[in-house]
Motif scaffolding. Structure first.
Motif, PDB file in Angstrom:
ATOM      1  N   ARG A  43       0.823  -1.422   0.076  1.00 13.77           N
ATOM      2  CA  ARG A  43      -0.162  -0.113  -0.015  1.00 13.77           C
ATOM      3  C   ARG A  43       0.542   1.347  -0.539  1.00 13.77           C
ATOM      4  NH1 ARG A  43      -4.972  -0.339   2.568  1.00 13.77           N
ATOM      5  NH2 ARG A  43      -5.692  -2.347   2.652  1.00 13.77           N
ATOM      6  N   ALA A  44       0.218   2.467  -0.238  1.00 16.54           N
ATOM      7  CA  ALA A  44       0.994   3.384  -0.343  1.00 16.54           C
ATOM      8  C   ALA A  44       1.247   4.078   1.173  1.00 16.54           C
ATOM      9  CB  ALA A  44       0.334   5.397  -1.162  1.00 16.54           C
ATOM     10  N   GLY A  45       2.918   4.100   1.056  1.00 15.42           N
ATOM     11  CA  GLY A  45       3.307   4.754   2.588  1.00 15.42           C
ATOM     12  C   GLY A  45       4.116   3.529   3.284  1.00 15.42           C
ATOM     13  N   GLN A  46       3.847   2.483   2.375  1.00 14.40           N
ATOM     14  CA  GLN A  46       3.805   0.651   3.425  1.00 14.40           C
ATOM     15  C   GLN A  46       5.707   0.765   3.695  1.00 14.40           C
ATOM     16  OE1 GLN A  46       1.475  -2.149   2.610  1.00 14.40           O
ATOM     17  NE2 GLN A  46       3.013  -3.872   3.936  1.00 14.40           N
ATOM     18  N   THR A  47       5.908   0.609   4.827  1.00  8.13           N
ATOM     19  CA  THR A  47       7.217  -0.283   5.026  1.00  8.13           C
ATOM     20  C   THR A  47       7.336  -1.292   5.499  1.00  8.13           C
ATOM     21  OG1 THR A  47       7.308   1.202   6.919  1.00  8.13           O
ATOM     22  CG2 THR A  47       8.065   2.554   5.174  1.00  8.13           C
ATOM     23  N   LEU A  48       6.614  -1.464   6.043  1.00  6.07           N
ATOM     24  CA  LEU A  48       6.921  -2.796   7.235  1.00  6.07           C
ATOM     25  C   LEU A  48       6.099  -3.726   6.251  1.00  6.07           C
ATOM     26  CD1 LEU A  48       7.394  -1.757  10.403  1.00  6.07           C
ATOM     27  CD2 LEU A  48       8.843  -2.376   8.522  1.00  6.07           C
ATOM     28  N   SER A  49       5.932  -4.971   6.301  1.00  8.79           N
ATOM     29  CA  SER A  49       5.196  -6.296   6.186  1.00  8.79           C
ATOM     30  C   SER A  49       3.940  -6.398   6.383  1.00  8.79           C
ATOM     31  CB  SER A  49       5.288  -7.384   5.599  1.00  8.79           C
ATOM     32  OG  SER A  49       5.941  -8.355   6.725  1.00  8.79           O
TER      33      SER A  49
END
Length: 153
Positions: free
Chosen positions: A115-121
């Protein structure tokens, strides 16, 4: 004429989430995404770059001076499609100068959603339908604990 572009490259292909200009289908603009939107569900164009902002009359990007937003991209380095996002910030509030900073970015492994902005799974909300399975699992866990508690007494 001033304009700002965003582009992505991949060994086996790359494209941006965006749209074609209605009056000139040769011009592509990237879509400005909001935090949390699934990248893989966006329409991707058969182009690896597009306009962020420009001075054209009807073929402009969705970014305005001073904006911060996300751009979705897709690339393939030979292992399958990978999706990602870039956050950009337009630093100049002048509508003529389209200077921007690349704030941060992330991309997922092949076949993994992002997703937009997601940095961790495990950072963002699960896929649609997952909450139903989660609640079913919670109910099963509760029943198992009650059964185990009765057996212990």
């Amino acid at each position: 004429m001033n304009h700002a572009h965003f582009g992505i490259l991949g060994r086996a292909g790359a494209s941006v989430a965006g749209f074609y200009c209605p009056s000139n289908p040769q011009v592509v603009s990237v879509s400005k995404l909001n935090r949390g939107q699934f990248i893989s569900r966006r329409p991707f164009l058969a182009r690896n770059s597009g306009l962020l902002a420009a001075e054209f009359t009807d073929c402009v990007g969705q970014f305005d001076p001073g904006d911060v937003g996300f751009i979705g991209f897709k690339f393939n380095n030979g292992s399958g499609d990978q999706y990602g996002w870039v956050r950009v910030q337009f630093v100049n509030r002048d509508p003529i100068d389209h200077d921007f900073w690349l704030v941060d970015y992330a991309y997922a492994d092949p076949g993994e959603p992002i997703r937009a902005g997601q940095t961790l799974s495990n950072e963002m909300v699960p896929e649609e339908g997952s909450l139903g399975w989660l609640s079913l699992g919670a109910a099963g866990l509760l029943a198992w604990r009650k059964r185990r508690s009765r057996a212990a007494h």
